[in-house]
Design a protein around this motif. Structure first.
Motif, PDB file in Angstrom:
ATOM      1  N   ILE A 113      31.309  33.450  35.518  1.00  0.00           N
ATOM      2  CA  ILE A 113      32.348  34.318  36.068  1.00  0.00           C
ATOM      3  C   ILE A 113      33.660  33.948  35.386  1.00  0.00           C
ATOM      4  CG2 ILE A 113      33.541  35.080  38.143  1.00  0.00           C
ATOM      5  CD1 ILE A 113      31.076  34.033  39.729  1.00  0.00           C
ATOM      6  N   THR A 114      34.203  34.869  34.610  1.00  0.00           N
ATOM      7  CA  THR A 114      35.445  34.634  33.884  1.00  0.00           C
ATOM      8  C   THR A 114      36.599  35.253  34.655  1.00  0.00           C
ATOM      9  OG1 THR A 114      34.321  34.642  31.741  1.00  0.00           O
ATOM     10  CG2 THR A 114      36.684  35.043  31.728  1.00  0.00           C
ATOM     11  N   ILE A 115      37.600  34.442  34.982  1.00  0.00           N
ATOM     12  CA  ILE A 115      38.776  34.927  35.700  1.00  0.00           C
ATOM     13  C   ILE A 115      39.914  35.109  34.704  1.00  0.00           C
ATOM     14  CG2 ILE A 115      40.474  34.362  37.470  1.00  0.00           C
ATOM     15  CD1 ILE A 115      38.350  32.950  39.022  1.00  0.00           C
ATOM     16  N   THR A 116      40.617  36.222  34.833  1.00  0.00           N
ATOM     17  CA  THR A 116      41.707  36.515  33.904  1.00  0.00           C
ATOM     18  C   THR A 116      42.880  37.147  34.649  1.00  0.00           C
ATOM     19  OG1 THR A 116      42.281  37.675  31.843  1.00  0.00           O
ATOM     20  CG2 THR A 116      40.774  38.792  33.331  1.00  0.00           C
ATOM     21  N   GLY A 117      44.066  37.055  34.041  1.00  0.00           N
ATOM     22  CA  GLY A 117      45.261  37.631  34.661  1.00  0.00           C
ATOM     23  C   GLY A 117      46.515  37.033  34.057  1.00  0.00           C
ATOM     24  N   TYR A 118      47.646  37.600  34.417  1.00  0.00           N
ATOM     25  CA  TYR A 118      48.948  37.099  33.961  1.00  0.00           C
ATOM     26  C   TYR A 118      49.152  35.642  34.386  1.00  0.00           C
ATOM     27  CZ  TYR A 118      50.905  41.765  32.856  1.00  0.00           C
ATOM     28  OH  TYR A 118      51.187  42.987  32.308  1.00  0.00           O
ATOM     29  N   ALA A 155      48.518  41.333  39.399  1.00  0.00           N
ATOM     30  CA  ALA A 155      49.812  41.098  40.046  1.00  0.00           C
ATOM     31  C   ALA A 155      50.903  41.673  39.147  1.00  0.00           C
ATOM     32  CB  ALA A 155      50.050  39.604  40.288  1.00  0.00           C
ATOM     33  N   ARG A 156      51.955  42.175  39.743  1.00  0.00           N
ATOM     34  CA  ARG A 156      53.047  42.744  38.957  1.00  0.00           C
ATOM     35  C   ARG A 156      53.754  41.664  38.153  1.00  0.00           C
ATOM     36  NH1 ARG A 156      54.958  44.651  43.783  1.00  0.00           N
ATOM     37  NH2 ARG A 156      56.986  43.699  43.299  1.00  0.00           N
ATOM     38  N   GLU A 157      54.266  42.060  37.003  1.00  0.00           N
ATOM     39  CA  GLU A 157      54.942  41.098  36.128  1.00  0.00           C
ATOM     40  C   GLU A 157      56.133  40.450  36.828  1.00  0.00           C
ATOM     41  OE1 GLU A 157      57.582  41.100  32.013  1.00  0.00           O
ATOM     42  OE2 GLU A 157      56.076  42.670  32.317  1.00  0.00           O
ATOM     43  N   ASP A 158      56.898  41.232  37.566  1.00  0.00           N
ATOM     44  CA  ASP A 158      58.087  40.670  38.209  1.00  0.00           C
ATOM     45  C   ASP A 158      57.708  39.642  39.277  1.00  0.00           C
ATOM     46  OD1 ASP A 158      57.033  42.868  39.714  1.00  0.00           O
ATOM     47  OD2 ASP A 158      58.865  42.927  40.898  1.00  0.00           O
ATOM     48  N   VAL A 159      56.591  39.859  39.955  1.00  0.00           N
ATOM     49  CA  VAL A 159      56.126  38.902  40.958  1.00  0.00           C
ATOM     50  C   VAL A 159      55.712  37.596  40.285  1.00  0.00           C
ATOM     51  CG1 VAL A 159      54.338  38.429  42.680  1.00  0.00           C
ATOM     52  CG2 VAL A 159      55.403  40.693  42.579  1.00  0.00           C
ATOM     53  N   ALA A 175      60.185  31.204  27.585  1.00  0.00           N
ATOM     54  CA  ALA A 175      59.757  31.838  26.330  1.00  0.00           C
ATOM     55  C   ALA A 175      58.239  31.908  26.252  1.00  0.00           C
ATOM     56  CB  ALA A 175      60.317  31.073  25.141  1.00  0.00           C
ATOM     57  N   VAL A 176      57.564  30.869  26.743  1.00  0.00           N
ATOM     58  CA  VAL A 176      56.096  30.844  26.726  1.00  0.00           C
ATOM     59  C   VAL A 176      55.548  31.887  27.693  1.00  0.00           C
ATOM     60  CG1 VAL A 176      54.054  29.455  27.252  1.00  0.00           C
ATOM     61  CG2 VAL A 176      55.992  28.420  26.047  1.00  0.00           C
ATOM     62  N   PHE A 177      56.169  31.974  28.869  1.00  0.00           N
ATOM     63  CA  PHE A 177      55.758  32.969  29.861  1.00  0.00           C
ATOM     64  C   PHE A 177      55.875  34.373  29.277  1.00  0.00           C
ATOM     65  CE2 PHE A 177      56.595  35.989  33.223  1.00  0.00           C
ATOM     66  CZ  PHE A 177      55.671  35.664  34.207  1.00  0.00           C
ATOM     67  N   ASP A 178      57.014  34.673  28.661  1.00  0.00           N
ATOM     68  CA  ASP A 178      57.228  35.995  28.071  1.00  0.00           C
ATOM     69  C   ASP A 178      56.191  36.296  26.993  1.00  0.00           C
ATOM     70  OD1 ASP A 178      59.421  36.358  29.695  1.00  0.00           O
ATOM     71  OD2 ASP A 178      60.891  35.793  28.167  1.00  0.00           O
ATOM     72  N   ASN A 179      55.870  35.276  26.195  1.00  0.00           N
ATOM     73  CA  ASN A 179      54.920  35.462  25.105  1.00  0.00           C
ATOM     74  C   ASN A 179      53.518  35.743  25.635  1.00  0.00           C
ATOM     75  OD1 ASN A 179      52.919  34.006  22.898  1.00  0.00           O
ATOM     76  ND2 ASN A 179      54.647  35.053  21.945  1.00  0.00           N
ATOM     77  N   LEU A 180      53.120  35.050  26.689  1.00  0.00           N
ATOM     78  CA  LEU A 180      51.794  35.261  27.272  1.00  0.00           C
ATOM     79  C   LEU A 180      51.682  36.655  27.888  1.00  0.00           C
ATOM     80  CD1 LEU A 180      51.151  31.788  28.964  1.00  0.00           C
ATOM     81  CD2 LEU A 180      49.936  32.752  27.005  1.00  0.00           C
ATOM     82  N   ILE A 181      52.748  37.113  28.516  1.00  0.00           N
ATOM     83  CA  ILE A 181      52.754  38.464  29.081  1.00  0.00           C
ATOM     84  C   ILE A 181      52.610  39.494  27.963  1.00  0.00           C
ATOM     85  CG2 ILE A 181      54.175  40.208  30.220  1.00  0.00           C
ATOM     86  CD1 ILE A 181      53.136  38.293  32.233  1.00  0.00           C
ATOM     87  N   ASP A 238      47.332  41.250  44.961  1.00  0.00           N
ATOM     88  CA  ASP A 238      48.035  40.393  45.921  1.00  0.00           C
ATOM     89  C   ASP A 238      47.784  40.796  47.365  1.00  0.00           C
ATOM     90  OD1 ASP A 238      49.178  38.591  44.174  1.00  0.00           O
ATOM     91  OD2 ASP A 238      51.024  39.732  43.901  1.00  0.00           O
ATOM     92  N   GLU A 239      47.670  42.109  47.585  1.00  0.00           N
ATOM     93  CA  GLU A 239      47.514  42.592  48.962  1.00  0.00           C
ATOM     94  C   GLU A 239      46.141  42.278  49.542  1.00  0.00           C
ATOM     95  OE1 GLU A 239      50.796  44.399  47.013  1.00  0.00           O
ATOM     96  OE2 GLU A 239      48.674  44.358  46.427  1.00  0.00           O
ATOM     97  N   ASP A 240      45.173  41.942  48.704  1.00  0.00           N
ATOM     98  CA  ASP A 240      43.825  41.629  49.179  1.00  0.00           C
ATOM     99  C   ASP A 240      43.782  40.231  49.784  1.00  0.00           C
ATOM    100  OD1 ASP A 240      42.870  44.075  48.287  1.00  0.00           O
ATOM    101  OD2 ASP A 240      42.339  43.281  46.311  1.00  0.00           O
ATOM    102  N   GLU A 241      43.235  40.145  50.973  1.00  0.00           N
ATOM    103  CA  GLU A 241      43.166  38.840  51.639  1.00  0.00           C
ATOM    104  C   GLU A 241      42.156  37.927  50.950  1.00  0.00           C
ATOM    105  OE1 GLU A 241      42.190  36.930  56.080  1.00  0.00           O
ATOM    106  OE2 GLU A 241      42.428  39.106  55.820  1.00  0.00           O
ATOM    107  N   ASN A 242      41.043  38.494  50.523  1.00  0.00           N
ATOM    108  CA  ASN A 242      39.981  37.693  49.915  1.00  0.00           C
ATOM    109  C   ASN A 242      39.477  38.334  48.628  1.00  0.00           C
ATOM    110  OD1 ASN A 242      39.574  35.586  51.998  1.00  0.00           O
ATOM    111  ND2 ASN A 242      39.020  37.332  53.300  1.00  0.00           N
ATOM    112  N   VAL A 243      38.721  37.558  47.870  1.00  0.00           N
ATOM    113  CA  VAL A 243      38.090  38.071  46.652  1.00  0.00           C
ATOM    114  C   VAL A 243      36.871  38.902  47.035  1.00  0.00           C
ATOM    115  CG1 VAL A 243      38.856  36.157  45.204  1.00  0.00           C
ATOM    116  CG2 VAL A 243      36.693  35.971  46.435  1.00  0.00           C
ATOM    117  N   PRO A 244      36.422  39.816  46.177  1.00  0.00           N
ATOM    118  CA  PRO A 244      35.217  40.611  46.477  1.00  0.00           C
ATOM    119  C   PRO A 244      33.949  39.796  46.239  1.00  0.00           C
ATOM    120  CG  PRO A 244      36.079  41.216  44.331  1.00  0.00           C
ATOM    121  CD  PRO A 244      37.062  40.237  44.918  1.00  0.00           C
ATOM    122  N   GLY A 245      33.791  38.749  47.025  1.00  0.00           N
ATOM    123  CA  GLY A 245      32.693  37.812  46.807  1.00  0.00           C
ATOM    124  C   GLY A 245      31.319  38.431  46.910  1.00  0.00           C
TER     125      GLY A 245
END
Length: 299
Positions: A16-21, A127-131, A151-157, A178-185
């Protein structure tokens, strides 16, 4: 907690690969998912399954590595991939908690899992970039070692390549926000349990033992790129199926012309991914056709 009967014989060594900002909450969701899966396993009589979480933190990789893209970040991805390969077994469910923001890297993880005939999936933590930025700024203010330099954060985004469920390496794709209480396990468990894994020319990995393999890798991919360019000269409207001599599947071009730069970029990605983990020389061209079609229509 009661669960329906679990056909654990079908659920073998999934990845299971997890990805995101950065700062989107990946580690929190990874912990939730690990807890859910452990509960499912506990509720299954005589189950020998285990859950292993692999992350930047478990490998003691600091956030500083992402400030050096060419060396330290590359080494960090290699360390994560090596840990996954070591941990894949007949009884382990592997959760990889890291940015995994590069499409080609997720493809490589997919290949490693598929080569061992095991199911895999991707969990995108949205999740939104601003959050995410606000969370990182809070970490910087509190001198949290998990903070990224701005600078690293901006580059990763900027470099993040969002997963697409139409691409084989990102499928099946699950999303938690973010609004989800749990993962879709439960959905993840059911998808992994029901997946019948078949080897494919694109994912049967073998050591690069054959002589002149790199020459064949370069020559075969270059010939296919040239064939596509020739086709496009005769079909200026773009699109269409490009047959490749000796290959059953055709290259299915998208609408509009594909630039030389795009073709060469995809070719370089493919060559880089397959320098060490290689196919038989006779399969190089078929694999590249498959990779091209996924690149054109899966992203």
């Amino acid at each position: 907690m009661r669960h329906a009967h679990l056909r654990t014989s079908k659920l073998k060594m999934p990845l299971i690969t997890i990805t995101g900002y950065p700062c989107c909450g990946k580690s929190h969701r990874a912990t939730q998912l690990a807890s859910y899966l452990k509960d499912r396993i506990t509720a299954t009589p005589n189950s020998k399954l285990t859950v292993e979480l692999i992350s930047d933190d478990t490998l003691n990789l600091s956030r500083d590595v992402y400030g050096d893209v060419r060396v330290r970040e590359k080494d960090a991805r290699a360390a994560l991939l090596s840990a996954v390969k070591r941990s894949l077994s007949t009884t382990a469910i592997i959760i990889l908690d890291s940015g995994n923001y590069i499409k080609g890297y997720r493809y490589q993880l997919f290949c490693e899992a598929k080569a061992l005939r095991t199911p895999s999936c991707v969990l995108h933590v949205g999740a939104r970039e601003d959050v995410c930025r606000s969370r990182n700024e809070a970490r910087i203010s509190s001198t949290d070692e998990k903070a990224y330099e701005e600078a690293v954060f901006d580059n990763l985004i900027a470099r993040y390549e969002e997963p697409n469920g139409m691409a084989r390496w990102d499928a099946p794709l699950f999303i938690v926000v973010d609004e989800d209480e749990n993962v879709p396990g439960e959905q993840i468990w059911n998808a992994l349990e029901g997946t019948v894994v078949k080897s494919h020319a694109a994912t049967v990995i073998t050591p690069a033992k054959e002589g002149n393999y790199l020459h064949e890798l370069d020559r075969g991919t270059t010939e296919i790129v040239s064939r596509i360019q020739e086709w496009q000269k005769d079909h200026p409207e773009g699109g269409g199926s490009v047959s490749i001599e000796g290959i059953d599947d055709a290259v299915e071009l998208p609408m509009g012309l594909v630039s030389v730069g795009t073709l060469q970029r995809i070719r370089r990605q493919f060559v880089s991914l397959n320098r060490v983990h290689s196919l038989e020389k006779s399969r190089v061209r078929a694999l590249f056709v498959d990779y091209l079609n996924d690149s054109f229509h899966g992203s």
